[in-house]
Write a protein that holds these residues in place. Sequence first.
Motif, PDB file in Angstrom:
ATOM      1  N   ARG A  58      59.915  20.407  56.824  1.00 56.98           N
ATOM      2  CA  ARG A  58      60.142  20.091  55.976  1.00 56.98           C
ATOM      3  C   ARG A  58      58.408  19.797  54.866  1.00 56.98           C
ATOM      4  O   ARG A  58      57.762  19.296  55.911  1.00 56.98           O
ATOM      5  N   SER A  59      58.219  19.843  53.806  1.00 54.56           N
ATOM      6  CA  SER A  59      57.596  19.346  52.737  1.00 54.56           C
ATOM      7  C   SER A  59      57.924  19.091  51.644  1.00 54.56           C
ATOM      8  O   SER A  59      58.653  18.570  51.140  1.00 54.56           O
ATOM      9  N   THR A  60      56.673  18.355  51.463  1.00 56.82           N
ATOM     10  CA  THR A  60      56.599  17.790  50.309  1.00 56.82           C
ATOM     11  C   THR A  60      55.909  17.708  49.108  1.00 56.82           C
ATOM     12  O   THR A  60      54.835  18.082  48.993  1.00 56.82           O
ATOM     13  N   ARG A  61      56.160  17.526  47.543  1.00 55.47           N
ATOM     14  CA  ARG A  61      55.148  17.914  46.262  1.00 55.47           C
ATOM     15  C   ARG A  61      54.683  16.342  46.303  1.00 55.47           C
ATOM     16  O   ARG A  61      54.454  15.671  46.638  1.00 55.47           O
ATOM     17  N   ILE A  62      53.030  16.932  46.039  1.00 50.25           N
ATOM     18  CA  ILE A  62      51.993  16.070  45.905  1.00 50.25           C
ATOM     19  C   ILE A  62      51.934  15.626  44.451  1.00 50.25           C
ATOM     20  O   ILE A  62      51.539  16.116  43.378  1.00 50.25           O
ATOM     21  N   GLY A  63      52.847  14.202  44.213  1.00 51.31           N
ATOM     22  CA  GLY A  63      53.236  13.795  42.297  1.00 51.31           C
ATOM     23  C   GLY A  63      53.733  15.222  41.965  1.00 51.31           C
ATOM     24  O   GLY A  63      54.428  15.545  41.874  1.00 51.31           O
ATOM     25  N   THR A 109      53.014  19.826  54.102  1.00 52.56           N
ATOM     26  CA  THR A 109      54.336  19.760  55.126  1.00 52.56           C
ATOM     27  C   THR A 109      53.817  18.099  56.164  1.00 52.56           C
ATOM     28  O   THR A 109      53.043  17.453  56.613  1.00 52.56           O
ATOM     29  N   GLU A 110      55.120  18.001  56.389  1.00 47.04           N
ATOM     30  CA  GLU A 110      55.448  16.627  57.591  1.00 47.04           C
ATOM     31  C   GLU A 110      53.943  16.377  58.302  1.00 47.04           C
ATOM     32  O   GLU A 110      54.213  15.155  58.413  1.00 47.04           O
ATOM     33  N   LEU A 111      54.063  17.447  59.247  1.00 47.90           N
ATOM     34  CA  LEU A 111      52.898  17.296  59.783  1.00 47.90           C
ATOM     35  C   LEU A 111      51.977  18.362  59.755  1.00 47.90           C
ATOM     36  O   LEU A 111      52.170  19.088  59.466  1.00 47.90           O
ATOM     37  N   SER A 112      50.762  17.367  59.214  1.00 45.51           N
ATOM     38  CA  SER A 112      49.195  18.341  58.985  1.00 45.51           C
ATOM     39  C   SER A 112      48.969  18.041  60.281  1.00 45.51           C
ATOM     40  O   SER A 112      48.171  17.366  60.921  1.00 45.51           O
ATOM     41  N   PHE A 113      47.532  19.299  60.122  1.00 46.18           N
ATOM     42  CA  PHE A 113      46.408  19.902  61.165  1.00 46.18           C
ATOM     43  C   PHE A 113      45.294  18.641  60.820  1.00 46.18           C
ATOM     44  O   PHE A 113      44.318  19.339  59.849  1.00 46.18           O
ATOM     45  N   GLY A 114      44.610  18.052  61.736  1.00 44.87           N
ATOM     46  CA  GLY A 114      43.274  17.599  61.554  1.00 44.87           C
ATOM     47  C   GLY A 114      41.983  18.808  62.022  1.00 44.87           C
ATOM     48  O   GLY A 114      42.250  18.720  63.278  1.00 44.87           O
ATOM     49  N   ALA A 115      41.622  19.384  61.534  1.00 41.42           N
ATOM     50  CA  ALA A 115      40.768  20.254  62.281  1.00 41.42           C
ATOM     51  C   ALA A 115      38.762  19.104  62.549  1.00 41.42           C
ATOM     52  O   ALA A 115      38.198  20.819  62.617  1.00 41.42           O
ATOM     53  N   LEU A 129      53.594   9.379  66.279  1.00 38.75           N
ATOM     54  CA  LEU A 129      53.785  10.033  65.233  1.00 38.75           C
ATOM     55  C   LEU A 129      54.793  10.747  64.146  1.00 38.75           C
ATOM     56  O   LEU A 129      55.048  10.601  62.790  1.00 38.75           O
ATOM     57  N   ARG A 130      55.367  10.081  64.606  1.00 36.19           N
ATOM     58  CA  ARG A 130      57.184   9.967  63.269  1.00 36.19           C
ATOM     59  C   ARG A 130      57.346   8.194  63.273  1.00 36.19           C
ATOM     60  O   ARG A 130      57.484   8.554  61.642  1.00 36.19           O
ATOM     61  N   PHE A 131      56.545   6.670  63.198  1.00 37.99           N
ATOM     62  CA  PHE A 131      56.314   5.734  62.557  1.00 37.99           C
ATOM     63  C   PHE A 131      56.484   5.623  61.479  1.00 37.99           C
ATOM     64  O   PHE A 131      56.965   5.343  60.223  1.00 37.99           O
ATOM     65  N   PRO A 132      54.582   6.527  60.563  1.00 37.34           N
ATOM     66  CA  PRO A 132      54.336   6.296  59.566  1.00 37.34           C
ATOM     67  C   PRO A 132      55.040   6.911  58.590  1.00 37.34           C
ATOM     68  O   PRO A 132      55.794   6.114  57.072  1.00 37.34           O
ATOM     69  N   LEU A 133      56.206   8.020  58.818  1.00 30.81           N
ATOM     70  CA  LEU A 133      57.058   8.558  58.191  1.00 30.81           C
ATOM     71  C   LEU A 133      58.820   7.889  57.392  1.00 30.81           C
ATOM     72  O   LEU A 133      58.928   8.123  56.511  1.00 30.81           O
TER      73      LEU A 133
END
Length: 329
Positions: free
Chosen positions: A2-7, A14-20, A272-276
């Motif tokens: 699932r993905s969401t548009r920013i404003g 995407t609902e999960l993102s990759f921190g590099a 991981l799920r809680f903040p959503l």
Amino acid sequence: MRSTRIGTTAVHVTELSFGAAALGNLYRPVSEEQAAGAVDAAWRAGIRYFDTAPHYGLGLSERRLGAALRDKPRDAFTVSTKVGRILEPRPGAEGDDLAHGFAVPATHERRWDFSAAGVRRSVEESLGRLGLDRIDIAYLHDPDDHADQALGEAYPELVRLRDEGVVGAIGLGMNQSALPARFLLECALDVVLLAGRYTLLDQDGLAELLPLAEEKGTAVVAGGVYNSGLLADPRPGATFDYTEAPAELLARAQELQRTCARHGVPLRAAALRFPLGHPAVVSVLTGARDAAEAQDAAAMLDADTPEALWAELRERGQLDPGVPVPTRS
């Protein structure tokens, strides 16, 4: 995924993102093969939002992320990076950057700069390291001690860069919630990256920031959902906010783990799920240093977290009754 548009922007996450950060050799070296493998595994899992910063490994994270995404369709992914620290070369410098947490040679030094010129230079240099022609999201990075300059000079410059199409969305990334709340009151941000302040152990962001974000339609990306490790593996010596967790927090995390286990849910999955569960949160951001960690994050987000788990966490006082919890749709 699932993905969401920013404003009202054209940017999606995407609902999960990759921190590099780990791709910049956070704490210990990561090989080129591990770094590329982590990004490839995240891509196969459906992750399309990748976050980095010049700070991470003195630019190494940006270079590695850009290289790993080079053969991917540009319109298929979102990249965020950050402004506020300029990297100045140190010719002939010796030693490493471990004092700042990165196992890389100390080839550059960081210089705080939230001026308009500094922001534009930072974005241009990030574009070069990433090998991209635009930044999807640019965050003001940790302006804790530079709030006035960030508001008065850096923010307007990011607006100009967005108007020029160099940047798709503008935001603020911090590990506190008070200053981001001030920014939301004084300027129009598309997104806030809140690290460590909306987790199973710390809901500080719920006091003011998250309600404000929801009211203003500002998206929130929840980072640091494991609180730097304690919620991933709550064992003696585990870290909370990058230092050894105090005994009281360790005990709380272990009790959370036991409650999750009664429902057959790994603590990592609940974390991981809680903040959503909060309507303002559009994505959770977690780091990975190799393919296995990226695959694990995707599997944990996909794990079932039943309503009965959240109900028991509330009944036991491990979550306040008013804290929103996730629902599966």
